[in-house]
Design a protein around this motif. Structure first.
Motif, mmCIF file in Angstrom:
data_model
loop_
_atom_site.group_PDB
_atom_site.id
_atom_site.type_symbol
_atom_site.label_atom_id
_atom_site.label_comp_id
_atom_site.label_asym_id
_atom_site.label_seq_id
_atom_site.Cartn_x
_atom_site.Cartn_y
_atom_site.Cartn_z
ATOM 1 N N ILE A 1 13.795 -19.722 -72.844
ATOM 2 C CA ILE A 1 12.910 -20.756 -72.318
ATOM 3 C C ILE A 1 13.591 -21.365 -71.100
ATOM 4 C CG2 ILE A 1 11.659 -22.875 -72.841
ATOM 5 C CD1 ILE A 1 10.758 -20.473 -74.468
ATOM 6 N N GLU B 1 12.437 -24.973 -83.417
ATOM 7 C CA GLU B 1 11.313 -24.520 -82.603
ATOM 8 C C GLU B 1 10.359 -23.748 -83.506
ATOM 9 O OE1 GLU B 1 12.448 -22.849 -78.548
ATOM 10 O OE2 GLU B 1 14.356 -22.765 -79.624
ATOM 11 N N TYR C 1 6.759 -21.371 -83.627
ATOM 12 C CA TYR C 1 5.857 -20.542 -82.836
ATOM 13 C C TYR C 1 4.698 -20.066 -83.727
ATOM 14 C CZ TYR C 1 9.613 -20.310 -79.360
ATOM 15 O OH TYR C 1 10.581 -20.624 -78.441
ATOM 16 N N GLY D 1 7.059 -20.302 -73.098
ATOM 17 C CA GLY D 1 7.124 -20.453 -74.537
ATOM 18 C C GLY D 1 5.797 -20.198 -75.217
ATOM 19 N N ASP D 2 4.684 -20.387 -74.481
ATOM 20 C CA ASP D 2 3.352 -20.085 -75.004
ATOM 21 C C ASP D 2 2.898 -18.731 -74.471
ATOM 22 O OD1 ASP D 2 3.548 -22.586 -76.030
ATOM 23 O OD2 ASP D 2 1.765 -23.404 -75.065
ATOM 24 N N HIS E 1 1.735 -20.518 -79.692
ATOM 25 C CA HIS E 1 2.032 -21.827 -79.125
ATOM 26 C C HIS E 1 3.399 -22.295 -79.604
ATOM 27 C CE1 HIS E 1 1.609 -25.780 -77.481
ATOM 28 N NE2 HIS E 1 1.524 -26.375 -78.658
ATOM 29 N N ARG E 2 4.199 -22.792 -78.695
ATOM 30 C CA ARG E 2 5.550 -23.256 -79.027
ATOM 31 C C ARG E 2 5.528 -24.754 -79.321
ATOM 32 N NH1 ARG E 2 9.701 -25.272 -75.432
ATOM 33 N NH2 ARG E 2 11.769 -25.123 -76.381
ATOM 34 N N THR F 1 8.083 -28.053 -80.559
ATOM 35 C CA THR F 1 9.440 -28.550 -80.769
ATOM 36 C C THR F 1 9.343 -29.925 -81.415
ATOM 37 O OG1 THR F 1 9.444 -29.413 -78.503
ATOM 38 C CG2 THR F 1 10.442 -27.253 -78.867
#
Length: 731
Positions: free
Chosen positions: A164, A245, A247, A686-687, A727-728, A730
């Motif tokens: 990332i 994280e 996903y 990240g997405d 979709h990421r 956090t």
């Protein structure tokens, strides 16, 4: 005349350096020879590829770049200036690439992780553990393409790792500038005060085929020899943020009705959907866990077909992201020959069809001190419900060496027993009087329920990769019955020796940069009976020898080879085969590049000719079209055949985060054509959004629904349309 030209070129170089120095008169400090100090940022940063922020003008800089190619140790012909800064969340690195001929700058790639060798590019190496054993690598070109990799060991570069991070690029009349933002979350390091990272930078100027480095620019060294890296200092008290994280993904799939080659229905179509989640958890700053639930790899590109005329299995590379990140930590053996762990044994059957992965987890990274660890466990469903597990440990020795061990098991439900394998290895890369030397040994064993004994496999090898001579020799022993349950073994019950002695002088004439000869000692690969000896030709099962009578690289990047081969095989009776080979590859930096490979000669009592042609056109950063054609024609005592395989790609990149890739393959043996179309959009790093279509059609001449007849579109051999969104998070 040559002297006058040299003086004129030197004058141009001096003037361009003076102009660059005047433009870069920013008042910053020049770094020491091996250390650059990072500037602390106290205000928000606009990532735009420009040096407008005042902190860039006052920080340390490095510009002492030297050539590794073509003139080892000479100053770079174009000036490069690098600065480093940081805040509490990220590392910022700006690279200013001056260029006296901006029209000559090459930039044809846009898609993330595309091959940047066709372009001008810069590559950063960050050894965040500062242990000179592993590193993260980030690269870009003048288009702002993102490319990254993980490096470990001596030559293990995992180009499939995706971090990332971000980069912004700008161009002007004097050069181009790349501004990197690398979040601390993308790196692994020890928390603490006065943190330092190992660091190096490589710039490649495509039109000159010039490789410039800040450190480790010797030809026997190179970008990935970390014991010669520099240092980023003054990073202060760093801590990795965000220990978790997530996903999550959602997927919709429409599967077409499958048909046989005459158009008859074999399997009905359906609509379906599923969801799942991957998670990345920072156990410690140096130890990471990956978890996956209801895994799906629908977005992965299809395997490329091959013509395999040998009697042995073909090795296909892994392409699924979950298995790729930090995959090198689980390696023991020789890829493509003998591996204790081959991740395609999990979630794929022998034909390459997917097997459901219900859940899986991995743990990898550094423990205290010199220990590294990798653990993987996966539970598969479907008809073959099983649990697969791998444990790998390594202990550092000396500067870059290690000793390691691995254990694998495959447990099938239903009380069928547990298959096991294990092994140990030692790798000792050394530098002896400036020359590279790498002895290595591994030993492995397997245990299969119902079969007696514990078959072994082992290899001894030594590598001597240097500029004038590149030598290698290895010896294998693989017992009959050696069968690691999660591994790959090409042949068992054999002795095998491989090696080469390459002599590579640099004549500096006729546009030749470096020659490559394997003459009079050929490259070899000899396989003998388990009870025989590789030194006695009567015991050989197969043998391959290649004399490179003339080969090398030109200053313009082209590559050529003229080879003579001798092959021996003894399936039931001995065949001795003499073959000839020509190769020429045009460097990929040209808008239109091509390659040709021709191999002809005796083949199992007859003759055969192999022809491979490749071509690629790069339309300046958006459109890339390439095609590969392989044709094998053989005339044998029992008959003749012609095998043909073609693979073509069309790629259109809208920008560095949006791409469309179409891939079509045809081979006349299976009489089918297959299409793979993939649209990939990265809204934010990240997405991911994937739209994928796969379909195959028969080309059988007598079939009623034969491609390219439009009626064949309603009678596919197989087909699917998939939409996947990742979709990421956090938290």
């Amino acid at each position: 005349m040559r002297t006058r030209v040299s003086i004129a070129l030197a004058g141009i170089s001096i003037l361009s350096r003076m102009a660059a120095a005047q433009e870069d008169n920013s008042g910053g400090r020049r770094a020491s020879s091996a250390t650059i100090r990072a500037t602390l940022i106290r205000a928000p940063v606009m990532l735009d590829g420009r040096l407008d922020e005042p902190f860039w003008a006052t920080g340390d800089s490095i510009d002492d770049f030297r050539q590794r190619e073509p003139r080892e140790g000479s100053p770079a012909t174009e000036r490069t200036v690098v600065r480093v800064a940081h805040d509490a969340d990220a590392l910022y690195i700006v690279v200013r690439c001056y260029d006296s001929n901006m029209r000559g700058v090459r930039a044809s790639q846009l898609r993330r992780d595309s091959d940047l060798s066709s372009d001008d590019n810069v590559r950063l190496l960050i050894d965040s553990f500062d242990d000179r054993r592993s590193a993260f690598v980030f690269a870009t070109n003048p288009n702002g393409t993102l490319w990254d990799a993980q490096f470990s060991g001596v030559d293990d570069l995992n180009e499939n790792w995706n971090g990332i991070w971000e980069v912004a690029v700008s161009r002007d009349s004097a050069g181009w500038t790349a501004e990197f933002r690398i979040p601390l979350l993308a790196l692994r390091f020890h928390n603490g005060t006065n943190t330092e990272f190992g660091f190096n930078l490589r710039r490649f100027i495509r039109r000159k085929n010039e490789e410039d480095l800040w450190r480790s620019y010797g030809r026997a060294q190179g970008f990935y020899q970390l014991n010669n890296e520099g240092t980023i200092a003054d990073l202060g008290d760093l801590h990795r943020p965000h220990d978790l994280e997530l996903y999550p993904y959602a997927l919709g799939r429409a599967v077409e009705t499958e048909h046989d080659s005459i158009g008859g229905e074999t399997t009905g179509g359906y609509f379906g959907g599923k969801g799942g989640v991957d998670a990345k958890l920072g156990i410690t700053p140096t130890l990471t866990a990956d978890l996956t639930v209801s895994t799906d790899f629908a977005q992965v590109e299809a395997d490329q077909q091959v013509i395999n005329l040998t009697r042995f299995p073909f090795f296909f590379p892994e392409k699924r992201q979950f298995f790729l990140e930090s995959s090198g930590v689980l390696d023991l053996g020789t890829p493509g020959r003998v591996q204790l762990f081959y991740s395609r044994r999990i979630g794929l059957d022998t034909s390459g069809a997917p097997v459901p992965i219900l859940a899986g987890g991995r743990l990898y990274g550094r423990l205290l001190g010199p220990w590294r660890i990798g653990v993987l466990d996966a539970q598969t469903g479907g008809a073959d419900k099983a649990n697969d597990a791998v444990v790998r440990v390594q202990h550092d020795l000396f500067d870059r060496s290690y000793i390691g061990a691995i254990g694998t098991l495959h447990a099938v439900s239903g009380g069928q027993g547990v298959q096991r394998a294990g092994g140990v290895d030692v790798d000792l890369p050394l530098v002896v009087r400036g020359a590279n030397l790498e002895p290595k040994v591994w030993v492995a064993a397997s245990k299969t329920p119902g079969l007696p004994g514990t078959p072994l496999a082992w290899r001894l090898s030594t590598d001597n990769p240097n500029d004038l001579f590149d030598n290698f020799v290895s010896l294998y022993r693989i017992d009959s019955g050696f069968a690691p349950p999660l591994g790959f073994v090409r042949r068992t019950g054999i002795w095998e020796t491989t090696g080469h002695v390459d002599f590579m002088p640099r004549p500096g004439v006729l546009g030749i940069r470096q020659l490559d000869f394997t003459f009079p000692i050929p490259s070899w690969d000899i396989i003998a009976n388990e009870k025989g000896s590789p030194l006695r030709s009567a015991d050989w099962q197969t043998a391959w020898f290649e004399w490179r009578v003339f080969g090398g690289d030109r200053q313009n990047g082209d590559h050529f080879e003229i080879n003579f081969q001798r092959l021996m095989d003894a399936p039931t009776g001995t065949f001795e085969i003499f073959r000839y080979e020509l190769q020429y590859l045009v460097n990929s930096g040209r808008p239109l590049s091509f390659g040709a490979f021709l191999n002809w000669g005796q083949f199992y009592g007859g003759h055969s000719t192999d022809l491979e042609l490749t071509a690629a056109w790069r339309g300046g950063g958006h459109l890339i079209v390439s095609t590969d054609l392989t044709r094998t024609k053989a005339d044998l005592p029992v008959g003749a055949f012609t095998a043909m395989l073609s693979a073509s790609r069309l790629e259109y990149d809208f920008n560095p985060r949006t791409s469309l890739l179409a891939f079509v393959q045809y081979d006349n043996e299976s009489e089918r054509v297959d299409f793979n179309v993939r649209f990939h959009w990265i809204p934010v790093i990240g997405d991911d959004v994937f739209v994928v279509w796969n379909s195959g059609y028969t080309t059988e001449p007598l079939a009623r629904f034969r491609f390219p007849d439009a009626r064949a579109l309603a009678r596919p051999l197989n087909g699917a349309f998939v939409v996947k969104v990742v979709h990421r998070l956090t938290p």
